[in-house]
Design an enzyme around this catalytic site. Structure first.
Site, short mmCIF file in Angstrom:
data_model
loop_
_atom_site.label_atom_id
_atom_site.label_comp_id
_atom_site.label_asym_id
_atom_site.label_seq_id
_atom_site.Cartn_x
_atom_site.Cartn_y
_atom_site.Cartn_z
N ALA A 63 0.85 -1.19 0.00
CA ALA A 63 0.00 0.00 0.00
C ALA A 63 0.89 1.23 0.00
CB ALA A 63 -0.89 -0.01 1.24
N GLY A 114 0.76 -5.19 0.63
CA GLY A 114 -0.36 -5.28 -0.30
C GLY A 114 0.06 -5.81 -1.66
N GLU A 167 -0.10 -9.41 -1.30
CA GLU A 167 -1.53 -9.78 -1.25
C GLU A 167 -2.12 -9.76 -2.65
OE1 GLU A 167 -2.25 -6.81 1.92
OE2 GLU A 167 -3.26 -8.45 2.95
N GLU A 194 4.07 -5.30 7.17
CA GLU A 194 3.15 -4.36 7.82
C GLU A 194 3.45 -4.19 9.30
OE1 GLU A 194 2.24 -6.71 5.66
OE2 GLU A 194 0.70 -5.94 4.29
C1 HXC Z 1 4.91 4.76 -0.45
C2 HXC Z 1 7.03 4.05 -0.92
C3 HXC Z 1 6.70 2.73 -0.58
C4 HXC Z 1 5.36 2.47 -0.15
C5 HXC Z 1 8.75 2.78 -1.18
N1 HXC Z 1 8.30 4.02 -1.30
N2 HXC Z 1 7.78 1.95 -0.75
N3 HXC Z 1 6.14 5.05 -0.86
N4 HXC Z 1 4.53 3.53 -0.10
N5 HXC Z 1 4.94 1.27 0.19
C6 HXC Z 1 9.04 5.19 -1.72
C7 HXC Z 1 10.07 5.62 -0.68
O1 HXC Z 1 9.48 6.39 0.33
C8 HXC Z 1 11.05 6.39 -1.53
O2 HXC Z 1 10.51 7.67 -1.79
C9 HXC Z 1 11.03 5.63 -2.85
O3 HXC Z 1 9.80 4.90 -2.88
C10 HXC Z 1 12.17 4.64 -2.93
O4 HXC Z 1 12.15 3.83 -1.76
P1 HXC Z 1 13.49 3.24 -1.10
O5 HXC Z 1 13.10 2.62 0.20
O6 HXC Z 1 14.55 4.29 -1.09
O7 HXC Z 1 13.88 2.12 -2.19
P2 HXC Z 1 14.77 0.82 -2.03
O8 HXC Z 1 15.96 1.10 -1.14
O9 HXC Z 1 14.97 0.34 -3.42
O10 HXC Z 1 13.86 -0.24 -1.24
C11 HXC Z 1 12.70 -0.77 -1.84
C12 HXC Z 1 11.78 -1.41 -0.76
C13 HXC Z 1 11.48 -0.35 0.33
C14 HXC Z 1 12.45 -2.61 -0.14
C15 HXC Z 1 10.53 -1.84 -1.50
O11 HXC Z 1 11.08 0.87 -0.31
C16 HXC Z 1 10.41 -0.74 1.31
O12 HXC Z 1 10.68 -1.48 2.25
N6 HXC Z 1 9.21 -0.18 1.16
C17 HXC Z 1 8.10 -0.35 2.09
C18 HXC Z 1 7.55 -1.71 2.03
C19 HXC Z 1 6.38 -1.88 3.02
O13 HXC Z 1 6.52 -1.59 4.23
N7 HXC Z 1 5.23 -2.31 2.52
C20 HXC Z 1 4.04 -2.51 3.31
C21 HXC Z 1 3.14 -1.33 3.17
S1 HXC Z 1 1.71 -1.54 4.18
P3 HXC Z 1 11.45 8.95 -1.96
O14 HXC Z 1 10.45 10.06 -2.04
O15 HXC Z 1 12.33 9.00 -0.74
O16 HXC Z 1 12.17 8.70 -3.25
C22 HXC Z 1 0.65 -2.44 3.28
C23 HXC Z 1 -0.68 -2.66 3.90
C24 HXC Z 1 -1.53 -3.45 2.99
O17 HXC Z 1 0.94 -2.86 2.21
C25 HXC Z 1 -2.95 -3.22 3.30
C26 HXC Z 1 -3.83 -3.58 2.17
C27 HXC Z 1 -5.23 -3.14 2.41
#
Ligand code: HXC
Length: 260
Positions: free
Chosen positions: A68, A111, A114, A134
């Site tokens: 997400a 997500g 998912e 998450e």
């Molecule tokens: C918004 C995101 C994002 C996300 C990355 N970005 N993931 N923005 N939502 N889920 C953005 C970062 O803020 C950053 O923005 C840019 O993308 C690059 O991210 P980096 O972390 O610098 O990239 P990298 O080092 O290549 O790592 C990639 C990654 C990491 C491993 C995917 O970004 C990561 O761990 N992301 C979060 C994953 C996560 O927690 N997902 C769960 C979300 S909750 P800037 O502006 O700094 O360039 C969820 C709930 C589901 O999914 C519910 C469903 C209903």
């Protein structure tokens, strides 16, 4: 395939296969609401289009989808989550009646994982990494992840992923039953297309009923769990730990959780 799409790329070929590529590389393919809407609208059209007999869903070379969009989640309250149009879009994806093959390269998280699990068959490149991180944000999966993951890989591995946020490699995911096959990342999409094309030569009505029947093996049991998960997901949006987890991600620092 549909006009005016911003977050996904689509193309339909003459072998009845619709390709959908998630395309928000700057945000690591995070599934913002507009992206889910475009996906749901595309699948809605494909449902009623005889020129579509199978779908291939893919992301980028390094990220399938990072979950997400965390920036969108920052200010949501539990009531916002309960009223969120996202649930409807997920429902459209879940109810898509034609075979959908997922081709996963790189990170497939939250997500994103998912969404991958909504596909009927998953193929993965050796560089794929699957995870439900998450918990690091003070929340839990909210689109059926706790249910589908447990069903696909069993309780112990699912608990490890959901409770620790640790990722699973492509090979482990294949061993565990999350993906059907692992291949070199350059081949993932070709293999998915080949499988989709094979499926598209089969009788469409039989394919549709085959999909529905296979899903019936688990859907009735899933429904209650998915509703419970959804409510728990919404509830967590009232916690300080969720605010801390999301702020920490956006400020690029480690979170400190207090159980509040
Ligand atoms: C918004 C995101 C994002 C996300 C990355 N970005 N993931 N923005 N939502 N889920 C953005 C970062 O803020 C950053 O923005 C840019 O993308 C690059 O991210 P980096 O972390 O610098 O990239 P990298 O080092 O290549 O790592 C990639 C990654 C990491 C491993 C995917 O970004 C990561 O761990 N992301 C979060 C994953 C996560 O927690 N997902 C769960 C979300 S909750 P800037 O502006 O700094 O360039 C969820 C709930 C589901 O999914 C519910 C469903 C209903």
């Amino acid at each position: 395939y549909l006009d005016g799409l911003e977050d996904i790329l689509t193309s339909l070929d003459d072998s009845f296969v619709l390709s959908i590529q998630i395309n928000r590389p700057k945000a690591r393919n995070a599934l913002r609401t507009n992206l889910l809407k475009e996906l749901a609208d595309t699948l809605d059209k494909a449902t009623h289009d005889d020129m579509v007999r199978a779908v291939v869903l893919t992301g980028g070379a390094k990220v399938f989808a990072a979950g997400a969009d965390i920036t969108e989640m920052a200010d949501k309250t539990p009531v916002d989550v309960m009223n969120d149009p996202r649930s409807g879009y997920w429902m459209a994806i879940r109810n898509f009646p034609k075979p959908m093959i997922g081709a996963v390269n790189g990170f497939c998280l939250g997500g994103g994982n998912e969404l991958a699990m909504h596909c009927d068959v998953l193929l993965a490149g050796t560089n794929a990494q699957f995870g439900q991180p998450e918990i690091n944000l003070g929340i839990i999966p909210g689109a059926g992840g706790t249910q589908r993951l447990t069903q696909m890989i069993g309780k112990s591995k699912a608990m490890r992923m959901v409770l620790s946020g640790q990722f699973m490699s492509a090979h482990e995911a294949e061993k565990a039953g999350l993906v059907a096959e692992v291949c070199e990342p350059e081949l993932t999409i070709d293999k998915a297309m080949a499988l989709a094309k094979t499926i598209a030569t089969k009788p469409p009505v039989a394919a549709r009923l085959a999909k529905e029947s296979v899903l019936k093996a688990s859907d009735a049991m899933l429904a209650q769990g998915i509703a419970f998960e959804r409510r728990s997901f919404a509830t967590l949006f009232a916690t300080q730990d969720k605010a801390e987890g999301v702020s920490a991600f956006m400020e690029k620092r480690k979170p400190t959780f207090k159980g509040q």
